[in-house]
Design a protein around this motif. Structure first.
Motif, mmCIF file in Angstrom:
data_model
loop_
_atom_site.group_PDB
_atom_site.id
_atom_site.type_symbol
_atom_site.label_atom_id
_atom_site.label_comp_id
_atom_site.label_asym_id
_atom_site.label_seq_id
_atom_site.Cartn_x
_atom_site.Cartn_y
_atom_site.Cartn_z
ATOM 1 N N SER A 41 41.060 65.028 6.974
ATOM 2 C CA SER A 41 39.931 65.857 6.538
ATOM 3 C C SER A 41 40.310 67.324 6.371
ATOM 4 O O SER A 41 39.780 68.003 5.497
ATOM 5 C CB SER A 41 38.764 65.733 7.523
ATOM 6 O OG SER A 41 38.182 64.464 7.412
ATOM 7 N N VAL A 42 41.232 67.815 7.192
ATOM 8 C CA VAL A 42 41.670 69.215 7.062
ATOM 9 C C VAL A 42 42.285 69.437 5.689
ATOM 10 O O VAL A 42 41.879 70.338 4.947
ATOM 11 C CB VAL A 42 42.673 69.600 8.179
ATOM 12 C CG1 VAL A 42 43.335 70.942 7.880
ATOM 13 C CG2 VAL A 42 41.985 69.639 9.533
ATOM 14 N N GLU A 43 43.260 68.614 5.327
ATOM 15 C CA GLU A 43 43.946 68.787 4.045
ATOM 16 C C GLU A 43 43.003 68.537 2.874
ATOM 17 O O GLU A 43 43.009 69.284 1.894
ATOM 18 C CB GLU A 43 45.165 67.867 3.955
ATOM 19 C CG GLU A 43 46.341 68.309 4.793
ATOM 20 C CD GLU A 43 46.249 67.923 6.259
ATOM 21 O OE1 GLU A 43 45.317 67.172 6.637
ATOM 22 O OE2 GLU A 43 47.108 68.377 7.030
ATOM 23 N N LYS A 44 42.183 67.503 2.976
ATOM 24 C CA LYS A 44 41.251 67.178 1.895
ATOM 25 C C LYS A 44 40.279 68.339 1.663
ATOM 26 O O LYS A 44 40.040 68.740 0.524
ATOM 27 C CB LYS A 44 40.475 65.901 2.261
ATOM 28 C CG LYS A 44 39.630 65.362 1.159
ATOM 29 C CD LYS A 44 38.869 64.076 1.511
ATOM 30 C CE LYS A 44 39.297 63.362 2.734
ATOM 31 N NZ LYS A 44 38.516 62.166 3.044
ATOM 32 N N THR A 45 39.749 68.890 2.734
ATOM 33 C CA THR A 45 38.790 69.996 2.614
ATOM 34 C C THR A 45 39.459 71.235 2.031
ATOM 35 O O THR A 45 38.895 71.889 1.148
ATOM 36 C CB THR A 45 38.164 70.307 3.987
ATOM 37 O OG1 THR A 45 37.528 69.117 4.482
ATOM 38 C CG2 THR A 45 37.141 71.423 3.883
ATOM 39 N N LEU A 46 40.651 71.552 2.483
ATOM 40 C CA LEU A 46 41.353 72.732 1.956
ATOM 41 C C LEU A 46 41.728 72.565 0.493
ATOM 42 O O LEU A 46 41.638 73.519 -0.292
ATOM 43 C CB LEU A 46 42.592 73.038 2.802
ATOM 44 C CG LEU A 46 42.287 73.578 4.201
ATOM 45 C CD1 LEU A 46 43.553 73.654 5.035
ATOM 46 C CD2 LEU A 46 41.593 74.931 4.121
ATOM 47 N N LEU A 47 42.141 71.373 0.103
ATOM 48 C CA LEU A 47 42.444 71.127 -1.308
ATOM 49 C C LEU A 47 41.193 71.283 -2.161
ATOM 50 O O LEU A 47 41.251 71.849 -3.261
ATOM 51 C CB LEU A 47 43.043 69.728 -1.490
ATOM 52 C CG LEU A 47 44.481 69.552 -1.022
ATOM 53 C CD1 LEU A 47 44.878 68.082 -1.008
ATOM 54 C CD2 LEU A 47 45.444 70.360 -1.897
ATOM 55 N N ARG A 48 40.059 70.809 -1.673
ATOM 56 C CA ARG A 48 38.809 70.944 -2.424
ATOM 57 C C ARG A 48 38.428 72.410 -2.598
ATOM 58 O O ARG A 48 38.053 72.834 -3.699
ATOM 59 C CB ARG A 48 37.684 70.204 -1.701
ATOM 60 C CG ARG A 48 37.770 68.706 -1.824
ATOM 61 C CD ARG A 48 36.726 68.018 -0.977
ATOM 62 N NE ARG A 48 36.752 66.571 -1.188
ATOM 63 C CZ ARG A 48 36.278 65.686 -0.328
ATOM 64 N NH1 ARG A 48 35.723 66.090 0.806
ATOM 65 N NH2 ARG A 48 36.342 64.403 -0.595
ATOM 66 N N ILE A 49 38.531 73.184 -1.543
ATOM 67 C CA ILE A 49 38.174 74.605 -1.619
ATOM 68 C C ILE A 49 39.084 75.328 -2.608
ATOM 69 O O ILE A 49 38.621 76.067 -3.477
ATOM 70 C CB ILE A 49 38.250 75.261 -0.227
ATOM 71 C CG1 ILE A 49 37.117 74.744 0.656
ATOM 72 C CG2 ILE A 49 38.195 76.783 -0.329
ATOM 73 C CD1 ILE A 49 37.248 75.135 2.116
ATOM 74 N N ALA A 50 40.384 75.118 -2.469
ATOM 75 C CA ALA A 50 41.340 75.809 -3.349
ATOM 76 C C ALA A 50 41.168 75.378 -4.799
ATOM 77 O O ALA A 50 41.200 76.212 -5.706
ATOM 78 C CB ALA A 50 42.767 75.559 -2.877
ATOM 79 N N ALA A 51 40.981 74.083 -5.025
ATOM 80 C CA ALA A 51 40.783 73.601 -6.399
ATOM 81 C C ALA A 51 39.529 74.205 -7.002
ATOM 82 O O ALA A 51 39.529 74.610 -8.176
ATOM 83 C CB ALA A 51 40.715 72.073 -6.430
ATOM 84 N N PHE A 52 38.474 74.292 -6.224
ATOM 85 C CA PHE A 52 37.254 74.926 -6.733
ATOM 86 C C PHE A 52 37.535 76.381 -7.101
ATOM 87 O O PHE A 52 37.176 76.841 -8.181
ATOM 88 C CB PHE A 52 36.114 74.862 -5.707
ATOM 89 C CG PHE A 52 34.913 75.645 -6.151
ATOM 90 C CD1 PHE A 52 34.088 75.159 -7.148
ATOM 91 C CD2 PHE A 52 34.630 76.891 -5.603
ATOM 92 C CE1 PHE A 52 32.997 75.893 -7.594
ATOM 93 C CE2 PHE A 52 33.552 77.629 -6.039
ATOM 94 C CZ PHE A 52 32.733 77.124 -7.038
ATOM 95 N N GLU A 53 38.200 77.066 -6.215
ATOM 96 C CA GLU A 53 38.484 78.481 -6.454
ATOM 97 C C GLU A 53 39.405 78.682 -7.658
ATOM 98 O O GLU A 53 39.258 79.634 -8.415
ATOM 99 C CB GLU A 53 39.138 79.081 -5.195
ATOM 100 C CG GLU A 53 38.642 80.443 -4.892
ATOM 101 C CD GLU A 53 39.172 81.013 -3.601
ATOM 102 O OE1 GLU A 53 39.209 82.253 -3.541
ATOM 103 O OE2 GLU A 53 39.537 80.282 -2.667
ATOM 104 N N MET A 54 40.324 77.763 -7.866
ATOM 105 C CA MET A 54 41.292 77.895 -8.947
ATOM 106 C C MET A 54 40.728 77.529 -10.317
ATOM 107 O O MET A 54 41.148 78.101 -11.323
ATOM 108 C CB MET A 54 42.510 77.003 -8.659
ATOM 109 C CG MET A 54 43.351 77.475 -7.495
ATOM 110 S SD MET A 54 44.524 76.233 -6.870
ATOM 111 C CE MET A 54 45.517 75.884 -8.293
ATOM 112 N N PHE A 55 39.789 76.591 -10.378
ATOM 113 C CA PHE A 55 39.394 76.026 -11.667
ATOM 114 C C PHE A 55 37.901 76.101 -12.003
ATOM 115 O O PHE A 55 37.506 75.648 -13.064
ATOM 116 C CB PHE A 55 39.828 74.558 -11.746
ATOM 117 C CG PHE A 55 41.307 74.371 -11.601
ATOM 118 C CD1 PHE A 55 42.180 74.765 -12.600
ATOM 119 C CD2 PHE A 55 41.832 73.814 -10.442
ATOM 120 C CE1 PHE A 55 43.547 74.601 -12.464
ATOM 121 C CE2 PHE A 55 43.206 73.639 -10.301
ATOM 122 C CZ PHE A 55 44.064 74.037 -11.312
#
Length: 129
Positions: free
Chosen positions: A76-90
């Protein structure tokens, strides 16, 4: 609230939502309960609602860039961080992609295990290529 703190709070809120299957308002109340002022920061609000509203597309984007992993296997840590960063990036947040990646890696180093930062960096770097 500084963006770094807002990102960390967004991570905590979205993490709570992921592991407890709760609504955003309940997760926000839980994470921000000891703050005197319950008004949510605009950037924090944008991050939480943006990830929640675009979760399916974000997850698809992440899945397309995973090698030998599935989204369901991610912690969940990695999944949540990937979601946040992807949102911020795209998704229209005015953050340079490199900054979004660096911030996600920093949070991964704080909240994940010793390999989390490298994993996050690899997946997000692949997304921008």
């Amino acid at each position: 609230m500084k963006r770094r703190i807002a990102r960390e709070k967004a991570f905590q809120i979205l993490f709570q939502m992921d592991i407890n299957d709760i609504e955003p308002k309940d997760a926000i109340d839980y994470v921000l309960e000891d703050q005197k002022e319950q008004e949510i920061d605009a950037f924090l609000n944008q991050m939480v609602n943006g990830v929640t509203d675009n979760k399916q597309e974000i997850d698809s984007r992440i899945t397309d860039n995973l090698e030998n992993w599935t989204l369901s296997r991610l912690a969940s840590v990695e999944k949540t961080l990937l979601r946040i960063a992807a949102f911020e990036m795209f998704y229209g947040v005015e953050t340079p992609q490199g900054v979004a990646i660096n911030e996600a890696v920093e949070l991964a180093n704080t909240y994940g295990d010793e390999k989390s930062g490298k994993f996050i960096n690899g997946v997000l770097s692949k997304m921008i290529k």
